[in-house]
Scaffold this motif. Structure first.
Motif, PDB file in Angstrom:
ATOM      1  N   LEU A  38       0.832  -1.203   0.000  1.00  0.00           N
ATOM      2  CA  LEU A  38       0.000   0.000   0.000  1.00  0.00           C
ATOM      3  C   LEU A  38       0.869   1.257   0.000  1.00  0.00           C
ATOM      4  CD1 LEU A  38      -2.745   1.399   0.156  1.00  0.00           C
ATOM      5  CD2 LEU A  38      -2.637   1.140   2.649  1.00  0.00           C
ATOM      6  N   ALA A  39       1.931   1.251   0.774  1.00  0.00           N
ATOM      7  CA  ALA A  39       2.817   2.420   0.847  1.00  0.00           C
ATOM      8  C   ALA A  39       3.487   2.692  -0.503  1.00  0.00           C
ATOM      9  CB  ALA A  39       3.870   2.217   1.930  1.00  0.00           C
ATOM     10  N   ALA A  40       3.816   1.630  -1.249  1.00  0.00           N
ATOM     11  CA  ALA A  40       4.505   1.800  -2.533  1.00  0.00           C
ATOM     12  C   ALA A  40       3.541   1.966  -3.708  1.00  0.00           C
ATOM     13  CB  ALA A  40       5.421   0.613  -2.787  1.00  0.00           C
ATOM     14  N   ARG A  41       2.322   1.413  -3.590  1.00  0.00           N
ATOM     15  CA  ARG A  41       1.272   1.523  -4.606  1.00  0.00           C
ATOM     16  C   ARG A  41       1.673   1.005  -5.997  1.00  0.00           C
ATOM     17  NH1 ARG A  41      -3.005   3.545  -2.399  1.00  0.00           N
ATOM     18  NH2 ARG A  41      -4.092   3.900  -4.353  1.00  0.00           N
ATOM     19  N   PRO A  42       2.134  -0.246  -6.078  1.00  0.00           N
ATOM     20  CA  PRO A  42       2.393  -0.815  -7.407  1.00  0.00           C
ATOM     21  C   PRO A  42       1.088  -1.033  -8.173  1.00  0.00           C
ATOM     22  CG  PRO A  42       2.742  -2.469  -5.701  1.00  0.00           C
ATOM     23  CD  PRO A  42       2.415  -1.187  -5.011  1.00  0.00           C
ATOM     24  N   LEU A  43       1.192  -1.149  -9.475  1.00  0.00           N
ATOM     25  CA  LEU A  43       0.030  -1.489 -10.296  1.00  0.00           C
ATOM     26  C   LEU A  43      -0.495  -2.863  -9.898  1.00  0.00           C
ATOM     27  CD1 LEU A  43      -1.817  -0.992 -12.794  1.00  0.00           C
ATOM     28  CD2 LEU A  43      -0.099  -2.254 -14.115  1.00  0.00           C
ATOM     29  N   LEU A  65      -5.859  -4.905  -0.122  1.00  0.00           N
ATOM     30  CA  LEU A  65      -5.445  -4.044  -1.229  1.00  0.00           C
ATOM     31  C   LEU A  65      -6.600  -3.730  -2.165  1.00  0.00           C
ATOM     32  CD1 LEU A  65      -1.900  -5.527  -1.834  1.00  0.00           C
ATOM     33  CD2 LEU A  65      -2.467  -3.297  -0.828  1.00  0.00           C
ATOM     34  N   GLN A  66      -7.520  -4.676  -2.349  1.00  0.00           N
ATOM     35  CA  GLN A  66      -8.723  -4.403  -3.144  1.00  0.00           C
ATOM     36  C   GLN A  66      -9.496  -3.234  -2.535  1.00  0.00           C
ATOM     37  OE1 GLN A  66      -9.895  -5.768  -6.107  1.00  0.00           O
ATOM     38  NE2 GLN A  66     -11.488  -4.237  -5.996  1.00  0.00           N
ATOM     39  N   SER A  67      -9.605  -3.207  -1.220  1.00  0.00           N
ATOM     40  CA  SER A  67     -10.332  -2.120  -0.551  1.00  0.00           C
ATOM     41  C   SER A  67      -9.656  -0.762  -0.769  1.00  0.00           C
ATOM     42  CB  SER A  67     -10.491  -2.403   0.946  1.00  0.00           C
ATOM     43  OG  SER A  67      -9.272  -2.195   1.637  1.00  0.00           O
ATOM     44  N   GLN A  68      -8.395  -0.798  -1.178  1.00  0.00           N
ATOM     45  CA  GLN A  68      -7.642   0.421  -1.455  1.00  0.00           C
ATOM     46  C   GLN A  68      -7.512   0.683  -2.961  1.00  0.00           C
ATOM     47  OE1 GLN A  68      -6.616   2.383   1.187  1.00  0.00           O
ATOM     48  NE2 GLN A  68      -7.803   0.865   2.326  1.00  0.00           N
ATOM     49  N   GLY A  69      -8.207  -0.145  -3.763  1.00  0.00           N
ATOM     50  CA  GLY A  69      -8.185   0.021  -5.207  1.00  0.00           C
ATOM     51  C   GLY A  69      -6.928  -0.493  -5.883  1.00  0.00           C
ATOM     52  N   LEU A  70      -6.219  -1.404  -5.227  1.00  0.00           N
ATOM     53  CA  LEU A  70      -4.968  -1.920  -5.770  1.00  0.00           C
ATOM     54  C   LEU A  70      -5.076  -3.397  -6.143  1.00  0.00           C
ATOM     55  CD1 LEU A  70      -2.470  -0.208  -3.320  1.00  0.00           C
ATOM     56  CD2 LEU A  70      -2.911   0.406  -5.709  1.00  0.00           C
ATOM     57  N   ALA A  71      -4.475  -3.761  -7.250  1.00  0.00           N
ATOM     58  CA  ALA A  71      -4.499  -5.133  -7.746  1.00  0.00           C
ATOM     59  C   ALA A  71      -3.464  -5.985  -7.019  1.00  0.00           C
ATOM     60  CB  ALA A  71      -4.222  -5.140  -9.241  1.00  0.00           C
ATOM     61  N   ASN A  98      -7.446 -10.739  -6.627  1.00  0.00           N
ATOM     62  CA  ASN A  98      -8.533  -9.849  -6.242  1.00  0.00           C
ATOM     63  C   ASN A  98      -9.181  -9.284  -7.504  1.00  0.00           C
ATOM     64  OD1 ASN A  98      -6.918  -7.595  -7.001  1.00  0.00           O
ATOM     65  ND2 ASN A  98      -6.543  -6.959  -4.890  1.00  0.00           N
ATOM     66  N   GLU A  99     -10.291  -8.594  -7.349  1.00  0.00           N
ATOM     67  CA  GLU A  99     -11.045  -8.093  -8.500  1.00  0.00           C
ATOM     68  C   GLU A  99     -10.236  -7.106  -9.333  1.00  0.00           C
ATOM     69  OE1 GLU A  99     -14.926  -6.646  -7.383  1.00  0.00           O
ATOM     70  OE2 GLU A  99     -15.292  -8.418  -6.153  1.00  0.00           O
ATOM     71  N   ALA A 100      -9.426  -6.290  -8.685  1.00  0.00           N
ATOM     72  CA  ALA A 100      -8.610  -5.322  -9.427  1.00  0.00           C
ATOM     73  C   ALA A 100      -7.586  -6.035 -10.303  1.00  0.00           C
ATOM     74  CB  ALA A 100      -7.918  -4.362  -8.457  1.00  0.00           C
ATOM     75  N   ALA A 101      -7.045  -7.147  -9.832  1.00  0.00           N
ATOM     76  CA  ALA A 101      -6.106  -7.927 -10.646  1.00  0.00           C
ATOM     77  C   ALA A 101      -6.832  -8.565 -11.828  1.00  0.00           C
ATOM     78  CB  ALA A 101      -5.420  -8.992  -9.795  1.00  0.00           C
ATOM     79  N   VAL A 102      -8.015  -9.079 -11.589  1.00  0.00           N
ATOM     80  CA  VAL A 102      -8.807  -9.669 -12.671  1.00  0.00           C
ATOM     81  C   VAL A 102      -9.102  -8.609 -13.732  1.00  0.00           C
ATOM     82  CG1 VAL A 102     -11.036 -10.720 -13.246  1.00  0.00           C
ATOM     83  CG2 VAL A 102      -9.754 -11.521 -11.247  1.00  0.00           C
ATOM     84  N   VAL A 106      -5.376 -10.571 -15.048  1.00  0.00           N
ATOM     85  CA  VAL A 106      -4.737 -11.660 -14.308  1.00  0.00           C
ATOM     86  C   VAL A 106      -5.807 -12.686 -13.962  1.00  0.00           C
ATOM     87  CG1 VAL A 106      -3.379 -12.268 -12.267  1.00  0.00           C
ATOM     88  CG2 VAL A 106      -3.036 -10.044 -13.376  1.00  0.00           C
ATOM     89  N   ARG A 107      -5.483 -13.952 -14.153  1.00  0.00           N
ATOM     90  CA  ARG A 107      -6.446 -15.028 -13.921  1.00  0.00           C
ATOM     91  C   ARG A 107      -5.867 -16.106 -13.020  1.00  0.00           C
ATOM     92  NH1 ARG A 107      -9.077 -11.587 -15.751  1.00  0.00           N
ATOM     93  NH2 ARG A 107     -10.155 -11.492 -17.725  1.00  0.00           N
ATOM     94  N   THR A 108      -6.711 -16.710 -12.216  1.00  0.00           N
ATOM     95  CA  THR A 108      -6.314 -17.865 -11.417  1.00  0.00           C
ATOM     96  C   THR A 108      -5.894 -18.982 -12.365  1.00  0.00           C
ATOM     97  OG1 THR A 108      -7.838 -17.249  -9.654  1.00  0.00           O
ATOM     98  CG2 THR A 108      -7.124 -19.534  -9.706  1.00  0.00           C
ATOM     99  N   GLY A 109      -4.779 -19.644 -12.040  1.00  0.00           N
ATOM    100  CA  GLY A 109      -4.255 -20.715 -12.872  1.00  0.00           C
ATOM    101  C   GLY A 109      -3.295 -20.242 -13.950  1.00  0.00           C
ATOM    102  N   GLN A 110      -3.045 -18.951 -14.015  1.00  0.00           N
ATOM    103  CA  GLN A 110      -2.164 -18.362 -15.018  1.00  0.00           C
ATOM    104  C   GLN A 110      -0.726 -18.307 -14.494  1.00  0.00           C
ATOM    105  OE1 GLN A 110      -2.916 -14.144 -15.591  1.00  0.00           O
ATOM    106  NE2 GLN A 110      -2.488 -14.324 -17.781  1.00  0.00           N
ATOM    107  N   PRO A 111       0.249 -18.712 -15.297  1.00  0.00           N
ATOM    108  CA  PRO A 111       1.639 -18.513 -14.872  1.00  0.00           C
ATOM    109  C   PRO A 111       1.923 -17.020 -14.681  1.00  0.00           C
ATOM    110  CG  PRO A 111       1.532 -20.054 -16.709  1.00  0.00           C
ATOM    111  CD  PRO A 111       0.165 -19.433 -16.568  1.00  0.00           C
ATOM    112  N   VAL A 112       2.618 -16.691 -13.618  1.00  0.00           N
ATOM    113  CA  VAL A 112       2.924 -15.284 -13.336  1.00  0.00           C
ATOM    114  C   VAL A 112       3.689 -14.665 -14.495  1.00  0.00           C
ATOM    115  CG1 VAL A 112       4.269 -13.746 -11.837  1.00  0.00           C
ATOM    116  CG2 VAL A 112       2.840 -15.531 -10.842  1.00  0.00           C
ATOM    117  N   ARG A 113       4.620 -15.404 -15.058  1.00  0.00           N
ATOM    118  CA  ARG A 113       5.405 -14.868 -16.178  1.00  0.00           C
ATOM    119  C   ARG A 113       4.485 -14.412 -17.318  1.00  0.00           C
ATOM    120  NH1 ARG A 113      10.235 -14.058 -17.286  1.00  0.00           N
ATOM    121  NH2 ARG A 113      11.257 -15.356 -15.756  1.00  0.00           N
ATOM    122  N   ASP A 114       3.409 -15.160 -17.593  1.00  0.00           N
ATOM    123  CA  ASP A 114       2.466 -14.786 -18.650  1.00  0.00           C
ATOM    124  C   ASP A 114       1.696 -13.526 -18.280  1.00  0.00           C
ATOM    125  OD1 ASP A 114       3.349 -17.070 -19.939  1.00  0.00           O
ATOM    126  OD2 ASP A 114       1.474 -18.176 -19.690  1.00  0.00           O
TER     127      ASP A 114
END
Length: 127
Positions: A38-43, A65-71, A98-102, A106-114
């Motif tokens: 939260l302090a750094a606020r990454p995308l 983080l979702q409650s703060q609008g962050l993915a 979280n919803e912001a990541a979606v 970003v999807r569950t089951g997705q490789p992070v690299r992708d």
């Protein structure tokens, strides 16, 4: 210009200058980690789910983080080493988002690299 990528073993390594970056960490996704994000606020903040734990403690950062609008998302502890951001990036598969990541794709089951590769694509204008 591609989105900045920070690969940090601990989310505590992020600084305000990292705002808007993609932060791939080896940290668990608990509330203490969420406060640093939260302090750094990454995308996008990527954590390890640490086995999720009692009452979801290992992924509590996602809702906070979702409650703060962050993915934020977490990778399965069974696939990536906790505390090792390179393993998160190279071996991690998302287990929770979280919803912001979606909303970022970003999807569950997705490789992070992708997920990171998609977020780093230069934005294209619609014609």
């Amino acid at each position: 210009m591609p989105m900045s990528l920070r690969v940090v073993d601990s989310i505590t390594e992020l600084r305000p200058a990292d705002a808007g970056c993609i932060a791939v960490s080896g940290s668990h996704g608990g509330i203490s980690s969420a406060r640093y994000a939260l302090a750094a606020r990454p995308l996008l903040s990527v954590f390890n789910d640490a086995g999720v734990g009692r009452d979801g403690a290992g992924i509590a950062a996602l809702a906070f983080l979702q409650s703060q609008g962050l993915a934020a998302c977490a990778v399965a502890h069974s696939g990536a080493r906790i505390g090792d951001a390179r393993s998160t990036l190279d071996d991690g598969v998302t287990s929770h988002c979280n919803e912001a990541a979606v909303a970022l794709g970003v999807r569950t089951g997705q490789p992070v690299r992708d997920a990171v590769a998609v977020l780093q694509l230069p934005s294209r204008k619609q014609t």
